[in-house]
Design a protein around this motif. Structure first.
Motif, PDB file in Angstrom:
ATOM      1  N   THR A 187      -7.478   0.600   1.142  1.00  0.00           N
ATOM      2  CA  THR A 187      -7.462  -0.121   2.403  1.00  0.00           C
ATOM      3  C   THR A 187      -6.077  -0.044   3.052  1.00  0.00           C
ATOM      4  OG1 THR A 187      -6.749  -2.214   1.434  1.00  0.00           O
ATOM      5  CG2 THR A 187      -9.127  -1.740   1.429  1.00  0.00           C
ATOM      6  N   SER A 188      -5.993  -0.578   4.248  1.00  0.00           N
ATOM      7  CA  SER A 188      -4.709  -0.581   4.944  1.00  0.00           C
ATOM      8  C   SER A 188      -3.666  -1.401   4.193  1.00  0.00           C
ATOM      9  CB  SER A 188      -4.881  -1.131   6.359  1.00  0.00           C
ATOM     10  OG  SER A 188      -5.425  -2.443   6.317  1.00  0.00           O
ATOM     11  N   GLY A 189      -4.127  -2.362   3.427  1.00  0.00           N
ATOM     12  CA  GLY A 189      -3.201  -3.179   2.653  1.00  0.00           C
ATOM     13  C   GLY A 189      -2.818  -2.585   1.320  1.00  0.00           C
ATOM     14  N   GLY A 190      -3.414  -1.442   0.992  1.00  0.00           N
ATOM     15  CA  GLY A 190      -3.062  -0.765  -0.248  1.00  0.00           C
ATOM     16  C   GLY A 190      -3.986  -1.057  -1.416  1.00  0.00           C
ATOM     17  N   PHE A 241      -8.016   9.976 -11.821  1.00  0.00           N
ATOM     18  CA  PHE A 241      -7.801  10.216 -10.396  1.00  0.00           C
ATOM     19  C   PHE A 241      -6.952   9.091  -9.805  1.00  0.00           C
ATOM     20  CE2 PHE A 241     -11.818  12.900  -9.288  1.00  0.00           C
ATOM     21  CZ  PHE A 241     -11.565  13.724 -10.368  1.00  0.00           C
ATOM     22  N   THR A 242      -6.086   9.457  -8.855  1.00  0.00           N
ATOM     23  CA  THR A 242      -5.255   8.474  -8.175  1.00  0.00           C
ATOM     24  C   THR A 242      -5.294   8.720  -6.676  1.00  0.00           C
ATOM     25  OG1 THR A 242      -3.760   8.335 -10.081  1.00  0.00           O
ATOM     26  CG2 THR A 242      -2.960   7.466  -7.977  1.00  0.00           C
ATOM     27  N   ILE A 243      -5.646   7.690  -5.943  1.00  0.00           N
ATOM     28  CA  ILE A 243      -5.677   7.783  -4.486  1.00  0.00           C
ATOM     29  C   ILE A 243      -4.399   7.174  -3.927  1.00  0.00           C
ATOM     30  CG2 ILE A 243      -6.876   5.580  -4.171  1.00  0.00           C
ATOM     31  CD1 ILE A 243      -8.414   6.907  -1.842  1.00  0.00           C
ATOM     32  N   SER A 244      -3.890   7.771  -2.860  1.00  0.00           N
ATOM     33  CA  SER A 244      -2.699   7.230  -2.203  1.00  0.00           C
ATOM     34  C   SER A 244      -2.740   7.621  -0.728  1.00  0.00           C
ATOM     35  CB  SER A 244      -1.426   7.761  -2.864  1.00  0.00           C
ATOM     36  OG  SER A 244      -1.352   9.174  -2.756  1.00  0.00           O
ATOM     37  N   LEU A 258      -4.114  11.029   3.698  1.00  0.00           N
ATOM     38  CA  LEU A 258      -4.695  10.519   2.456  1.00  0.00           C
ATOM     39  C   LEU A 258      -4.584  11.584   1.382  1.00  0.00           C
ATOM     40  CD1 LEU A 258      -6.439   8.212   1.157  1.00  0.00           C
ATOM     41  CD2 LEU A 258      -8.434   9.568   1.844  1.00  0.00           C
ATOM     42  N   TYR A 259      -4.345  11.143   0.155  1.00  0.00           N
ATOM     43  CA  TYR A 259      -4.219  12.069  -0.970  1.00  0.00           C
ATOM     44  C   TYR A 259      -5.127  11.650  -2.115  1.00  0.00           C
ATOM     45  CZ  TYR A 259       0.105  13.114   1.542  1.00  0.00           C
ATOM     46  OH  TYR A 259       1.020  13.434   2.507  1.00  0.00           O
ATOM     47  N   LEU A 260      -5.480  12.621  -2.927  1.00  0.00           N
ATOM     48  CA  LEU A 260      -6.198  12.354  -4.168  1.00  0.00           C
ATOM     49  C   LEU A 260      -5.621  13.248  -5.247  1.00  0.00           C
ATOM     50  CD1 LEU A 260      -8.554  10.739  -5.478  1.00  0.00           C
ATOM     51  CD2 LEU A 260      -9.954  12.788  -5.126  1.00  0.00           C
TER      52      LEU A 260
END
Length: 119
Positions: free
Chosen positions: A52-55, A67-70, A78-80
């Motif tokens: 979300t926008s808040g992280g 897996f890590t989303i950022s 956006l990254y994965l």
């Protein structure tokens, strides 16, 4: 109008890593939600991870720890990061963005990027 362009997919051996990127462009003032989904042949599209926008993040239970989303808010990108890849991770990976528009809320998808994990 908003455009999403995914990149970073490809062919990798089991145990390897890939990093997907989703670059956004267009009339963007803020982004409420960004997520990665995937669809394997013959299967329904499923959530991989979201942020979300808040992280706050959310992951499919089976993918936690690998897996890590950022996201880079300054770049609206956006990254994965995908580690310890398995053949069952083979799928087309899609980026999704939900954001406010003049008409209300916009829900946009990228064209997808193929990830193939070989044994």
């Amino acid at each position: 109008q908003v455009q999403l362009v995914e990149s970073g997919g490809g062919l990798v051996q089991a145990g390897g890593s890939l990093r997907l990127s989703c670059a956004t462009s267009g009339s963007i003032f803020s982004i409420n939600y960004m997520g990665w989904y995937r669809q394997a042949p013959g299967k329904q599209r499923e959530l991989v991870a979201a942020i979300t926008s808040g992280g706050s993040t959310n992951y499919a239970d089976s993918l936690k720890g690998r897996f890590t989303i950022s996201r880079d808010n300054a770049k609206n990108t956006l990254y994965l990061q995908m580690n310890s890849l398995k053949p069952e991770d083979t799928a087309v990976y899609y980026c999704r963005v939900v954001l406010p528009t003049k008409a209300g809320v916009g829900d946009y998808w990228g064209q997808g990027t193929q990830v193939t994990v070989s044994t």
